[in-house]
Scaffold this active site. Sequence first.
Site, PDB file in Angstrom:
ATOM      1  N   LYS A 184     -21.947  52.660 -50.330  1.00 29.28           N
ATOM      2  CA  LYS A 184     -21.849  54.078 -50.688  1.00 29.28           C
ATOM      3  C   LYS A 184     -21.125  54.892 -49.605  1.00 29.28           C
ATOM      4  CE  LYS A 184     -24.060  54.039 -54.644  1.00 29.28           C
ATOM      5  NZ  LYS A 184     -24.482  52.650 -54.843  1.00 29.28           N
TER       6      LYS A 184
HETATM    7  C1  LIG Z   1     -24.690  55.161 -60.825  1.00 27.86           C
HETATM    8  C2  LIG Z   1     -25.777  54.554 -60.003  1.00 27.86           C
HETATM    9  N1  LIG Z   1     -27.056  54.849 -60.297  1.00 27.86           N
HETATM   10  C3  LIG Z   1     -28.069  54.354 -59.585  1.00 27.86           C
HETATM   11  C4  LIG Z   1     -27.866  53.520 -58.521  1.00 27.86           C
HETATM   12  C5  LIG Z   1     -29.046  52.940 -57.824  1.00 27.86           C
HETATM   13  O1  LIG Z   1     -29.060  53.168 -56.459  1.00 27.86           O
HETATM   14  P1  LIG Z   1     -29.780  52.125 -55.464  1.00 27.86           P
HETATM   15  O2  LIG Z   1     -29.003  50.870 -55.462  1.00 27.86           O
HETATM   16  O3  LIG Z   1     -29.743  52.852 -54.148  1.00 27.86           O
HETATM   17  O4  LIG Z   1     -31.172  51.958 -55.946  1.00 27.86           O
HETATM   18  C6  LIG Z   1     -26.555  53.192 -58.146  1.00 27.86           C
HETATM   19  C7  LIG Z   1     -26.273  52.352 -56.984  1.00 27.86           C
HETATM   20  O5  LIG Z   1     -25.923  51.271 -56.920  1.00 27.86           O
HETATM   21  C8  LIG Z   1     -25.483  53.697 -58.913  1.00 27.86           C
HETATM   22  O6  LIG Z   1     -24.213  53.371 -58.647  1.00 27.86           O
END
Ligand SMILES: Cc1ncc(COP(=O)(O)O)c(C=O)c1O
Length: 372
Positions: A184
């Site tokens: 990210k």
């Molecule tokens: C659009 C979207 N939503 C939710 C997430 C979930 O985030 P995390 O991986 O930090 O739980 C991500 C990340 O990969 C994402 O790209």
Amino acid sequence: MASRVGEAIPLARPVIGDLEIERVLDVLRSGRLSLGPLLAEFERDFAERVGAVHASAVSSGTAGLHLALRAAGVSDGDEVVTSPFSFVASANVVVYERARPVFADIDPVTFNLDPDAAAAAVTERTTALLPVHIFGYPADLGAFERIGLPIVEDACEALGSVDADGVPVGGRGHPAVFGFYANKQIATGEGGMVTTADAGLKERIDSERNQGRAPDMDWLDHDRLGFNYRLTEIACALGLAQLERLDDLLAGRARVAGAYRQALAGIDGVDLPCDDTGRVRRGWFVYVIQLPRGVDRDSTVRALSVRGIPSKPYFPAVHLMSYYREHFGHREGEFPVCEDVAARSIALPFFPEMTESQVEQVAESLRDVLGR
Ligand SMILES: Cc1ncc(COP(=O)(O)O)c(C=O)c1O
């Protein structure tokens, strides 16, 4: 660092320098590894950065989405309208609360949830809308607000984005959820942040991330159901350091995106990410292109890999994943725009320190593999 021909290029790579290392070492030396002073500091600086009133740090974007939906009142039997073109977590969190993710098709240019399609999917059971700022391109929040339902923004990919009204994503007042996984804009390994203008919502999220404990309660006292969704001090230290250099990180990503736009221009049939229009500014997250129609994507990915170029289908349509087919009866043909986009998308290597010669190497390989 210039890349040599044939040298493998990573798909994504966080920028971790002396600043991050020093800050993490400070935490380790302090002995306070969780619930220490950096938590509030990270939340305050993050809120300030996106123009939000409050922010709550959590252990992942998924955890943040889960708590934000609970705080929005989503529960058993409710429906939440969301995008089928997303990372699976944005739909999964709805299922965590025994509610139903109701998908609607996406806009063919921005790939974001289409507000008209979303409005048409609303029923009397719909309790929230969950638009996703996909690939950092801001969703049309003004249009979703006119539908008149609570909104939870999935901003996991959109740190640094500015919407069509000139408002930074996260600063609009609805709960907006960011993610800090290693690929990210800022990376803490795992981590997330929920921004909101609502003090009551922050209080609830702060309690639920910490096993349902209010700030004035003893360690083993709990007055509501909670989770362990806390962010460690180590992650907060990383986040604070990355936030300090966020402008440079975003500028690096924008530079690489610009280099790709030039290098890939003119490859017949390849569609590039849409341009910013009006006051919109994309906070670049990934570089996803659409392969020409009729090209076999899996063999393209394999042929690129042989040339040392990693790439991946990004994203597969959520409604066509086996869990969603089996539990919700979804089938091909329900969301034609999403399915077309999902079938043609590949993410190319993309990170702030990517060099122009690496971008060239990717473009050359792609041209070669596609024979164009
Ligand atoms: C659009 C979207 N939503 C939710 C997430 C979930 O985030 P995390 O991986 O930090 O739980 C991500 C990340 O990969 C994402 O790209």
